[in-house]
Design a protein around this motif. Structure first.
Motif, PDB file in Angstrom:
ATOM      1  N   ALA A 256       0.837  -1.208   0.000  1.00 32.50           N
ATOM      2  CA  ALA A 256       0.000   0.000   0.000  1.00 32.50           C
ATOM      3  C   ALA A 256       0.867   1.252   0.000  1.00 32.50           C
ATOM      4  O   ALA A 256       0.603   2.219  -0.732  1.00 32.50           O
ATOM      5  CB  ALA A 256      -0.933  -0.013   1.206  1.00 32.50           C
ATOM      6  N   GLN A 257       1.931   1.250   0.789  1.00 34.95           N
ATOM      7  CA  GLN A 257       2.841   2.402   0.808  1.00 34.95           C
ATOM      8  C   GLN A 257       3.520   2.582  -0.539  1.00 34.95           C
ATOM      9  O   GLN A 257       3.718   3.704  -1.005  1.00 34.95           O
ATOM     10  CB  GLN A 257       3.867   2.209   1.915  1.00 34.95           C
ATOM     11  CG  GLN A 257       3.286   2.316   3.331  1.00 34.95           C
ATOM     12  CD  GLN A 257       4.330   2.075   4.387  1.00 34.95           C
ATOM     13  OE1 GLN A 257       5.422   1.582   4.110  1.00 34.95           O
ATOM     14  NE2 GLN A 257       4.001   2.414   5.619  1.00 34.95           N
ATOM     15  N   LYS A 258       3.895   1.462  -1.188  1.00 30.27           N
ATOM     16  CA  LYS A 258       4.535   1.554  -2.493  1.00 30.27           C
ATOM     17  C   LYS A 258       3.597   2.163  -3.524  1.00 30.27           C
ATOM     18  O   LYS A 258       3.986   3.028  -4.314  1.00 30.27           O
ATOM     19  CB  LYS A 258       4.979   0.153  -2.936  1.00 30.27           C
ATOM     20  CG  LYS A 258       6.194  -0.382  -2.198  1.00 30.27           C
ATOM     21  CD  LYS A 258       7.428   0.443  -2.542  1.00 30.27           C
ATOM     22  CE  LYS A 258       8.663  -0.158  -1.887  1.00 30.27           C
ATOM     23  NZ  LYS A 258       9.877   0.652  -2.173  1.00 30.27           N
ATOM     24  N   VAL A 259       2.333   1.716  -3.537  1.00 29.16           N
ATOM     25  CA  VAL A 259       1.362   2.239  -4.504  1.00 29.16           C
ATOM     26  C   VAL A 259       1.113   3.726  -4.279  1.00 29.16           C
ATOM     27  O   VAL A 259       1.103   4.535  -5.217  1.00 29.16           O
ATOM     28  CB  VAL A 259       0.046   1.432  -4.408  1.00 29.16           C
ATOM     29  CG1 VAL A 259      -1.046   2.089  -5.244  1.00 29.16           C
ATOM     30  CG2 VAL A 259       0.280   0.005  -4.860  1.00 29.16           C
ATOM     31  N   VAL A 260       0.928   4.092  -3.002  1.00 25.48           N
ATOM     32  CA  VAL A 260       0.697   5.513  -2.693  1.00 25.48           C
ATOM     33  C   VAL A 260       1.896   6.356  -3.094  1.00 25.48           C
ATOM     34  O   VAL A 260       1.774   7.440  -3.669  1.00 25.48           O
ATOM     35  CB  VAL A 260       0.377   5.673  -1.190  1.00 25.48           C
ATOM     36  CG1 VAL A 260       0.316   7.144  -0.825  1.00 25.48           C
ATOM     37  CG2 VAL A 260      -0.954   5.008  -0.863  1.00 25.48           C
ATOM     38  N   GLY A 261       3.114   5.868  -2.825  1.00 23.94           N
ATOM     39  CA  GLY A 261       4.315   6.617  -3.191  1.00 23.94           C
ATOM     40  C   GLY A 261       4.459   6.753  -4.694  1.00 23.94           C
ATOM     41  O   GLY A 261       4.852   7.813  -5.201  1.00 23.94           O
ATOM     42  N   TYR A 262       4.119   5.670  -5.448  1.00 21.72           N
ATOM     43  CA  TYR A 262       4.228   5.739  -6.903  1.00 21.72           C
ATOM     44  C   TYR A 262       3.244   6.764  -7.470  1.00 21.72           C
ATOM     45  O   TYR A 262       3.596   7.571  -8.333  1.00 21.72           O
ATOM     46  CB  TYR A 262       3.959   4.350  -7.481  1.00 21.72           C
ATOM     47  CG  TYR A 262       3.847   4.338  -8.995  1.00 21.72           C
ATOM     48  CD1 TYR A 262       4.986   4.439  -9.793  1.00 21.72           C
ATOM     49  CD2 TYR A 262       2.603   4.240  -9.607  1.00 21.72           C
ATOM     50  CE1 TYR A 262       4.885   4.444 -11.168  1.00 21.72           C
ATOM     51  CE2 TYR A 262       2.495   4.246 -10.984  1.00 21.72           C
ATOM     52  CZ  TYR A 262       3.630   4.350 -11.771  1.00 21.72           C
ATOM     53  OH  TYR A 262       3.521   4.356 -13.126  1.00 21.72           O
ATOM     54  N   ARG A 263       2.005   6.720  -7.004  1.00 22.66           N
ATOM     55  CA  ARG A 263       1.004   7.675  -7.506  1.00 22.66           C
ATOM     56  C   ARG A 263       1.389   9.113  -7.153  1.00 22.66           C
ATOM     57  O   ARG A 263       1.255  10.022  -7.977  1.00 22.66           O
ATOM     58  CB  ARG A 263      -0.359   7.336  -6.918  1.00 22.66           C
ATOM     59  CG  ARG A 263      -0.937   6.036  -7.463  1.00 22.66           C
ATOM     60  CD  ARG A 263      -2.320   5.778  -6.907  1.00 22.66           C
ATOM     61  NE  ARG A 263      -2.906   4.578  -7.488  1.00 22.66           N
ATOM     62  CZ  ARG A 263      -4.094   4.101  -7.165  1.00 22.66           C
ATOM     63  NH1 ARG A 263      -4.833   4.744  -6.259  1.00 22.66           N
ATOM     64  NH2 ARG A 263      -4.556   2.993  -7.736  1.00 22.66           N
ATOM     65  N   ARG A 264       1.908   9.308  -5.962  1.00 25.04           N
ATOM     66  CA  ARG A 264       2.301  10.666  -5.559  1.00 25.04           C
ATOM     67  C   ARG A 264       3.467  11.161  -6.415  1.00 25.04           C
ATOM     68  O   ARG A 264       3.496  12.316  -6.856  1.00 25.04           O
ATOM     69  CB  ARG A 264       2.678  10.657  -4.088  1.00 25.04           C
ATOM     70  CG  ARG A 264       3.000  12.019  -3.517  1.00 25.04           C
ATOM     71  CD  ARG A 264       3.305  11.901  -2.039  1.00 25.04           C
ATOM     72  NE  ARG A 264       2.148  11.375  -1.347  1.00 25.04           N
ATOM     73  CZ  ARG A 264       2.178  10.995  -0.072  1.00 25.04           C
ATOM     74  NH1 ARG A 264       3.308  11.089   0.611  1.00 25.04           N
ATOM     75  NH2 ARG A 264       1.085  10.518   0.497  1.00 25.04           N
ATOM     76  N   LYS A 265       4.430  10.272  -6.685  1.00 26.93           N
ATOM     77  CA  LYS A 265       5.574  10.659  -7.496  1.00 26.93           C
ATOM     78  C   LYS A 265       5.155  10.980  -8.917  1.00 26.93           C
ATOM     79  O   LYS A 265       5.635  11.953  -9.533  1.00 26.93           O
ATOM     80  CB  LYS A 265       6.595   9.518  -7.481  1.00 26.93           C
ATOM     81  CG  LYS A 265       7.876   9.846  -8.211  1.00 26.93           C
ATOM     82  CD  LYS A 265       8.863   8.697  -8.070  1.00 26.93           C
ATOM     83  CE  LYS A 265      10.169   9.019  -8.807  1.00 26.93           C
ATOM     84  NZ  LYS A 265      11.136   7.908  -8.686  1.00 26.93           N
ATOM     85  N   LYS A 266       4.241  10.165  -9.479  1.00 25.40           N
ATOM     86  CA  LYS A 266       3.758  10.423 -10.826  1.00 25.40           C
ATOM     87  C   LYS A 266       3.003  11.745 -10.902  1.00 25.40           C
ATOM     88  O   LYS A 266       3.182  12.526 -11.843  1.00 25.40           O
ATOM     89  CB  LYS A 266       2.856   9.266 -11.252  1.00 25.40           C
ATOM     90  CG  LYS A 266       2.360   9.372 -12.686  1.00 25.40           C
ATOM     91  CD  LYS A 266       1.538   8.147 -13.052  1.00 25.40           C
ATOM     92  CE  LYS A 266       1.048   8.253 -14.493  1.00 25.40           C
ATOM     93  NZ  LYS A 266       0.217   7.070 -14.850  1.00 25.40           N
ATOM     94  N   ARG A 267       2.188  12.021  -9.911  1.00 22.94           N
ATOM     95  CA  ARG A 267       1.436  13.281  -9.903  1.00 22.94           C
ATOM     96  C   ARG A 267       2.368  14.481  -9.798  1.00 22.94           C
ATOM     97  O   ARG A 267       2.219  15.476 -10.503  1.00 22.94           O
ATOM     98  CB  ARG A 267       0.445  13.272  -8.746  1.00 22.94           C
ATOM     99  CG  ARG A 267      -0.450  14.512  -8.671  1.00 22.94           C
ATOM    100  CD  ARG A 267      -1.281  14.462  -7.415  1.00 22.94           C
ATOM    101  NE  ARG A 267      -0.412  14.447  -6.254  1.00 22.94           N
ATOM    102  CZ  ARG A 267      -0.825  14.077  -5.049  1.00 22.94           C
ATOM    103  NH1 ARG A 267      -2.068  13.672  -4.872  1.00 22.94           N
ATOM    104  NH2 ARG A 267       0.010  14.089  -4.026  1.00 22.94           N
ATOM    105  N   ASP A 268       3.382  14.395  -8.950  1.00 24.60           N
ATOM    106  CA  ASP A 268       4.339  15.490  -8.798  1.00 24.60           C
ATOM    107  C   ASP A 268       5.107  15.724 -10.077  1.00 24.60           C
ATOM    108  O   ASP A 268       5.367  16.868 -10.469  1.00 24.60           O
ATOM    109  CB  ASP A 268       5.298  15.178  -7.648  1.00 24.60           C
ATOM    110  CG  ASP A 268       4.595  15.145  -6.302  1.00 24.60           C
ATOM    111  OD1 ASP A 268       3.462  15.663  -6.229  1.00 24.60           O
ATOM    112  OD2 ASP A 268       5.173  14.601  -5.334  1.00 24.60           O
ATOM    113  N   SER A 269       5.510  14.634 -10.781  1.00 23.38           N
ATOM    114  CA  SER A 269       6.265  14.804 -12.027  1.00 23.38           C
ATOM    115  C   SER A 269       5.402  15.453 -13.101  1.00 23.38           C
ATOM    116  O   SER A 269       5.879  16.273 -13.880  1.00 23.38           O
ATOM    117  CB  SER A 269       6.762  13.434 -12.503  1.00 23.38           C
ATOM    118  OG  SER A 269       5.679  12.577 -12.789  1.00 23.38           O
TER     119      SER A 269
END
Length: 394
Positions: A256-269
């Motif tokens: 769950a932490q990995k998925v949340v981190g990936y989505r947050r990183k994609k949104r920031d980029s």
């Protein structure tokens, strides 16, 4: 026999020889009582004197005797001890029966009680005027505690223990298995003094209810334990289930932490790419027609006006609603020639009084491209309204 004794006593009295007749008797030298119950210490004395006796009861504990009860001068006196509210003569004084009564006995009441009697005019023989009674207060065993030591699995050995914290005398223990499979155990499997029962090579059939009885002369108390023999270690199964649950929970949290981190990183980029101006980006090229000098633009405007003014030279041509085409580059192309002839050479208008040189079509600037080429380059055609013969826009 009694007549002879009475005659002997009368003879001794006539001769004036004193006769020791005072003697203390006890009903028993050992008295047992259960804690909380009543205890009677039986004692009496014999004497021919009619005078009042002097009676004393003492308790000897740890070789330190002390007074507990007395009858002196016709008065009953109770000493200040723990026995005072619970102790007294069994019969009213004066009386030859000097027994005492102790209510609600306690364990600390146990000890050696001594009764001594004296009468003024009676002779006393050594140790005949003292009676001794030993009191023992029994204590019922406290409710014992049953425990299981070991892992109750098939083939293993376990020990059942039973112990009572209170009891006088020390209780003895007896284990047995309750019905429907009644079983009584004996040494060496059972230790009656220590209260242990050893069960070896367990099987599933040995499961059941085991009862321990702690008992002494005062009574008995029981405790029980349920023995459940398992084919595998229940503790190991429980521990494995707990560890498995914790591992699964940790894995879920990790992903769950990995998925949340990936989505947050994609949104920031994506936000950075939309807001950031790249320094190394190449500026778009400016079309060649946009870099032409302002004089060319003015020339195109003047040419258009000139064409409008000299439109009467095309007298053979009837007024038409056909619109001329002015490309986005500003160059003008007139109506197509008729009969394959070459269109008349129009003189360009003068700029600031100086006639402008007419450019030959062969030497036309690079920016003046045919419509097909301009269309391929992305130019947008602009429709210009047709003019009437008078020069006004239709």
């Amino acid at each position: 026999m009694g007549a002879l004794r009475r005659a002997a006593l009368a003879l001794v009295a006539l001769l004036g020889v004193p006769l020791a007749v005072l003697e203390v008797h006890v009903g028993t030298s050992l008295v047992f009582s259960v804690e909380g119950q009543q205890a009677v210490l039986p004692a009496w004395y014999t004497s021919h004197s009619q005078n009042k006796p002097y009676i004393t009861w003492m308790l000897n504990k740890n070789a330190a005797p002390f007074h507990v009860l007395a009858y002196l001068g016709g008065v009953v006196k109770v000493a200040e001890t723990d026995l005072k509210p619970r102790m007294g003569f069994l019969y009213p004084m004066p009386n030859h029966n000097v027994s005492i009564l102790i209510n609600a006995t306690r364990e600390q009441d146990s000890g050696q009680y001594m009764c001594s009697v004296n009468v003024v005019d009676d002779a006393i023989s050594l140790d005949k005027n003292v009676g001794i009674i030993n009191l023992t207060v029994l204590v019922t065993p406290a409710a014992p505690t049953c425990q299981l030591h070991g892992n109750a699995i098939v083939g293993a050995n376990v020990t059942l223990s039973c112990s009572s914290k209170k009891g006088k005398p020390l209780p003895m223990y007896q284990w047995q298995r309750e019905p429907p499979t009644l079983q009584v155990f004996f040494p060496p499997a059972q230790d009656r003094t220590r209260g242990t029962l050893k069960l070896t090579n367990l099987s599933l059939e040995m499961s059941g209810v085991y009862v321990c009885r702690a008992e002494n002369q005062a009574g008995s108390k029981n405790c029980s334990i349920v023995l459940e023999v398992h084919s595998t270690s229940t503790k190991a199964v429980i521990a494995g289930a707990v560890l498995g649950s914790l591992g699964a929970l940790a894995t879920i949290i990790f992903f769950a932490q990995k998925v949340v981190g990936y989505r947050r990183k994609k949104r920031d980029s994506q936000e950075e790419g939309a807001n950031e101006i790249k320094e190394d980006a190449v500026a778009p090229k400016t079309p060649s027609w946009a870099r032409r000098p302002a004089s060319d633009t003015m020339s195109k405007t003047s040419t258009l006006s000139s064409i409008a003014g000299t439109r009467q030279t095309y007298g053979a041509r009837a007024p038409s609603d056909t619109a001329s085409i002015l490309t986005t580059t500003g160059s003008y192309r007139g109506p197509p020639p008729r009969g394959g002839g070459r269109p008349p050479n129009l003189s360009p208008p003068a700029i600031n009084g100086t006639p402008r040189r007419h450019q030959d079509p062969a030497t036309a600037p690079v920016g003046s491209l045919p419509p097909s080429s301009l269309a391929r380059a992305g130019a947008i055609p602009v429709m210009v309204p047709a003019q009437s013969r008078a020069g006004s826009l239709v």
